[in-house]
Design a protein around this motif. Structure first.
Motif, PDB file in Angstrom:
ATOM      1  N   PHE A  46       0.872  -1.170   0.000  1.00 33.77           N
ATOM      2  CA  PHE A  46       0.000   0.000   0.000  1.00 33.77           C
ATOM      3  C   PHE A  46       0.906   1.215   0.000  1.00 33.77           C
ATOM      4  O   PHE A  46       1.824   1.312   0.823  1.00 33.77           O
ATOM      5  CB  PHE A  46      -0.909   0.014   1.232  1.00 33.77           C
ATOM      6  CG  PHE A  46      -1.734   1.267   1.359  1.00 33.77           C
ATOM      7  CD1 PHE A  46      -3.020   1.304   0.859  1.00 33.77           C
ATOM      8  CD2 PHE A  46      -1.215   2.409   1.963  1.00 33.77           C
ATOM      9  CE1 PHE A  46      -3.781   2.470   0.955  1.00 33.77           C
ATOM     10  CE2 PHE A  46      -1.961   3.565   2.064  1.00 33.77           C
ATOM     11  CZ  PHE A  46      -3.246   3.600   1.564  1.00 33.77           C
ATOM     12  N   GLY A  71       0.648   5.417   0.020  1.00 36.71           N
ATOM     13  CA  GLY A  71      -0.204   6.600   0.045  1.00 36.71           C
ATOM     14  C   GLY A  71      -0.352   7.161   1.448  1.00 36.71           C
ATOM     15  O   GLY A  71       0.118   6.582   2.427  1.00 36.71           O
ATOM     16  N   LYS A 108      -8.310   6.605   1.459  1.00 32.17           N
ATOM     17  CA  LYS A 108      -7.341   5.722   0.808  1.00 32.17           C
ATOM     18  C   LYS A 108      -7.621   4.245   1.096  1.00 32.17           C
ATOM     19  O   LYS A 108      -7.149   3.372   0.375  1.00 32.17           O
ATOM     20  CB  LYS A 108      -5.923   6.054   1.264  1.00 32.17           C
ATOM     21  CG  LYS A 108      -5.436   7.449   0.877  1.00 32.17           C
ATOM     22  CD  LYS A 108      -5.040   7.537  -0.584  1.00 32.17           C
ATOM     23  CE  LYS A 108      -4.423   8.888  -0.902  1.00 32.17           C
ATOM     24  NZ  LYS A 108      -3.958   8.986  -2.307  1.00 32.17           N
ATOM     25  N   CYS A 164      -6.793   2.032   3.605  1.00 28.13           N
ATOM     26  CA  CYS A 164      -5.842   1.062   4.146  1.00 28.13           C
ATOM     27  C   CYS A 164      -6.490   0.185   5.212  1.00 28.13           C
ATOM     28  O   CYS A 164      -6.134  -0.990   5.365  1.00 28.13           O
ATOM     29  CB  CYS A 164      -4.625   1.782   4.717  1.00 28.13           C
ATOM     30  SG  CYS A 164      -3.261   0.688   5.148  1.00 28.13           S
ATOM     31  N   LEU A 208       0.363  -4.081  -6.004  1.00 25.88           N
ATOM     32  CA  LEU A 208      -0.011  -2.833  -5.355  1.00 25.88           C
ATOM     33  C   LEU A 208      -1.437  -3.050  -4.859  1.00 25.88           C
ATOM     34  O   LEU A 208      -2.369  -3.176  -5.665  1.00 25.88           O
ATOM     35  CB  LEU A 208       0.032  -1.661  -6.325  1.00 25.88           C
ATOM     36  CG  LEU A 208      -0.535  -0.343  -5.756  1.00 25.88           C
ATOM     37  CD1 LEU A 208       0.417   0.248  -4.720  1.00 25.88           C
ATOM     38  CD2 LEU A 208      -0.823   0.660  -6.870  1.00 25.88           C
ATOM     39  N   PHE A 268      -4.387  -1.458  -3.313  1.00 25.42           N
ATOM     40  CA  PHE A 268      -4.724  -0.042  -3.181  1.00 25.42           C
ATOM     41  C   PHE A 268      -6.235   0.165  -3.312  1.00 25.42           C
ATOM     42  O   PHE A 268      -6.745   0.454  -4.394  1.00 25.42           O
ATOM     43  CB  PHE A 268      -3.972   0.732  -4.263  1.00 25.42           C
ATOM     44  CG  PHE A 268      -3.990   2.223  -4.090  1.00 25.42           C
ATOM     45  CD1 PHE A 268      -3.423   2.831  -2.980  1.00 25.42           C
ATOM     46  CD2 PHE A 268      -4.553   3.024  -5.069  1.00 25.42           C
ATOM     47  CE1 PHE A 268      -3.424   4.213  -2.836  1.00 25.42           C
ATOM     48  CE2 PHE A 268      -4.559   4.408  -4.943  1.00 25.42           C
ATOM     49  CZ  PHE A 268      -4.000   5.005  -3.830  1.00 25.42           C
ATOM     50  N   SER A 312      -8.245   2.585  -2.576  1.00 27.59           N
ATOM     51  CA  SER A 312      -8.704   3.966  -2.451  1.00 27.59           C
ATOM     52  C   SER A 312     -10.009   4.153  -3.216  1.00 27.59           C
ATOM     53  O   SER A 312     -10.192   3.617  -4.315  1.00 27.59           O
ATOM     54  CB  SER A 312      -7.641   4.928  -2.996  1.00 27.59           C
ATOM     55  OG  SER A 312      -8.092   6.263  -2.920  1.00 27.59           O
ATOM     56  N   GLU A 358      -9.614   8.657  -6.090  1.00 29.80           N
ATOM     57  CA  GLU A 358      -8.353   9.113  -6.670  1.00 29.80           C
ATOM     58  C   GLU A 358      -8.640   9.812  -7.987  1.00 29.80           C
ATOM     59  O   GLU A 358      -9.270   9.245  -8.873  1.00 29.80           O
ATOM     60  CB  GLU A 358      -7.419   7.930  -6.929  1.00 29.80           C
ATOM     61  CG  GLU A 358      -6.965   7.206  -5.691  1.00 29.80           C
ATOM     62  CD  GLU A 358      -6.009   8.042  -4.856  1.00 29.80           C
ATOM     63  OE1 GLU A 358      -5.103   8.680  -5.428  1.00 29.80           O
ATOM     64  OE2 GLU A 358      -6.170   8.043  -3.623  1.00 29.80           O
ATOM     65  N   ILE A 364      -7.036  -2.800  -7.465  1.00 30.46           N
ATOM     66  CA  ILE A 364      -7.626  -1.499  -7.122  1.00 30.46           C
ATOM     67  C   ILE A 364      -9.155  -1.569  -7.147  1.00 30.46           C
ATOM     68  O   ILE A 364      -9.750  -2.538  -7.602  1.00 30.46           O
ATOM     69  CB  ILE A 364      -7.137  -0.396  -8.095  1.00 30.46           C
ATOM     70  CG1 ILE A 364      -7.422  -0.790  -9.573  1.00 30.46           C
ATOM     71  CG2 ILE A 364      -5.649  -0.172  -7.930  1.00 30.46           C
ATOM     72  CD1 ILE A 364      -8.655  -0.202 -10.156  1.00 30.46           C
TER      73      ILE A 364
END
Length: 423
Positions: A239, A241, A247, A249, A310, A312, A314, A317, A335
């Motif tokens: 992660f 950011g 986001k 996490c 990755l 992620f 979020s 964004e 994502i």
């Protein structure tokens, strides 16, 4: 060679986010055109350290008399570091016109006398900030290119708590910017409008769609991201950011918990922010989770290159630059299919889960992680495709070539770009 006056109020090679985009695109354009960059004086020293020659390569405009107090006011009103971004943009919309007045005072005579073939305003990226230069350039017969514009992605349903935690009170009335004086004339006088996302492109009125082109705002500097990921052992996700509510996490940790407990997954958390204590408490007792804190931009790839994924989640964004950075290394993005990341990721080189409720995102992230942990060999081909996609579309040099095509078009030397110009 085409002579371009590139307006990049926010442009700095030593910062991240919008200033790095401004710097990267403006400096890349110097390879395809005769470009002089106009920036704000706060960036002057960084330009000099990067080898730029003041007066020859760039001009620094001192608008601090208004911009500095407005920035301080924004810092107070946003009620927390990194929060209230809509408030910051609203106050920037009030102070930025002073910068453009100073730009015209310095360069107006040169524009009117034909010393510049194109005036291109690269930053601000926000579509809420109009430009007095657009009309003045049109009157002088010099094409004005605007963008990339990006921002204002709506908050997805079910995340009101995150919206409030981010102090995004003005986001509820953000669309009122379309009624502000200057927006209509800016769009009307622009010879070309570069939209950094499909959402931003959709907000451009129908009468200007014919000159609106989709070019994602972010790109990759191969000097900054020059590693090739070489992960080994157990599935490892990263992660990257700020540790803030949107986001996601915390959703990642919830989704990953069973795999962490069974030793089938490790997580590298790169970044810092107000949620870090709560996230560390959430991860307490979970094996395989490492909090690295903040890392310099050039150091991120060292950790990222040891990862397969990755990870992620979020949910808001605008550009998703970190997704491209991962792809450049051959790290497969996992994502949420929304806004910037959703536009950048394709099933050939990444994994997208629908943007649903918090519970649905956690569920779908967990399922994706379990599938990948069970068949990690599938990641190798996706990683190669991710790197190839960046090389073909997202190097700053490639994006500069696309913008040069736009310059030739507005100057009448080349056919209009096709609707699938970017793809």
């Amino acid at each position: 060679m085409v002579r371009v006056l590139a307006i990049a109020e926010a442009a700095n090679p030593e910062w991240v986010s919008v200033p790095l985009v401004g710097w990267s695109l403006a400096s890349a354009l110097r390879q395809v055109a005769d470009v002089h960059i106009v920036t704000q004086v706060r960036n002057r020293d960084a330009f000099l350290r990067a080898g730029m020659v003041e007066g020859e390569d760039f001009t620094a405009i001192d608008s601090e008399a208004l911009s500095r107090p407005m920035w301080k006011l924004a810092e107070k009103l946003r009620m927390g570091e990194g929060k209230g971004w809509t408030m910051v943009q609203a106050l920037n919309a009030l102070s930025y016109p002073h910068f453009e007045r100073l730009v015209w005072k310095r360069f107006g005579d040169e524009i009117e006398s034909g010393q510049w073939d194109i005036v291109h305003r690269i930053t601000p990226l926000s579509p809420t900030i109009s430009s007095s230069l657009a009309g003045r350039c049109a009157k002088a017969g010099v094409p004005f290119v605007l963008g990339p514009l990006n921002g204002g992605v709506p908050w997805p349903k079910g995340f009101e708590a995150e919206r409030r935690a981010e102090k995004e009170w003005l986001s509820y009335i953000r669309s009122a910017y379309k009624l502000l004086p200057g927006r209509g004339t800016t769009l009307r006088h622009a010879a070309a409008i570069l939209a950094g996302s499909y959402h931003t492109a959709s907000e451009i009125p129908a009468e200007h769609q014919g000159k609106t082109l989709y070019i994602p705002e972010n790109g990759i500097d191969p000097v900054r991201f020059n590693r090739i990921a070489a992960p080994s052992g157990v599935l490892r996700g990263a992660f990257v950011g700020r540790l803030v509510p949107y986001k996601g996490c915390d959703m990642l940790l919830s989704a990953a918990e069973p795999l962490l407990q069974s030793g089938k997954l490790e997580l590298e958390i790169i970044g810092d922010g107000p949620m870090r204590p709560a996230l560390e408490a959430q991860a307490k007792g979970l094996p395989g989770v490492t909090f690295h804190g903040w890392k310099a931009h050039e150091e991120v790839q060292e950790t990222l290159a040891r990862c397969h994924l990755l990870t992620f989640p979020s949910i808001r964004e605008f550009g998703g630059g970190v997704v491209l950075e991962a792809m450049a290394l051959g790290v497969v993005p996992l994502i949420v299919d929304y806004a910037g990341p959703g536009e950048l990721v394709h099933p050939d080189w990444g994994v997208k889960v629908p943007c649903g409720s918090r519970q649905e995102i956690v569920r779908d992230f967990r399922a994706a992680l379990q599938d990948l942990a069970g068949d990690p060999a599938a990641l190798e081909q996706m990683a190669e495709a991710a790197r190839a996609r960046v090389q073909s579309h997202f190097l700053w040099s490639r994006k500069a070539e696309q913008v040069r095509h736009v310059y030739d078009w507005v100057l009448g030397g080349k056919a209009a770009p096709k609707p699938d110009f970017f793809d």
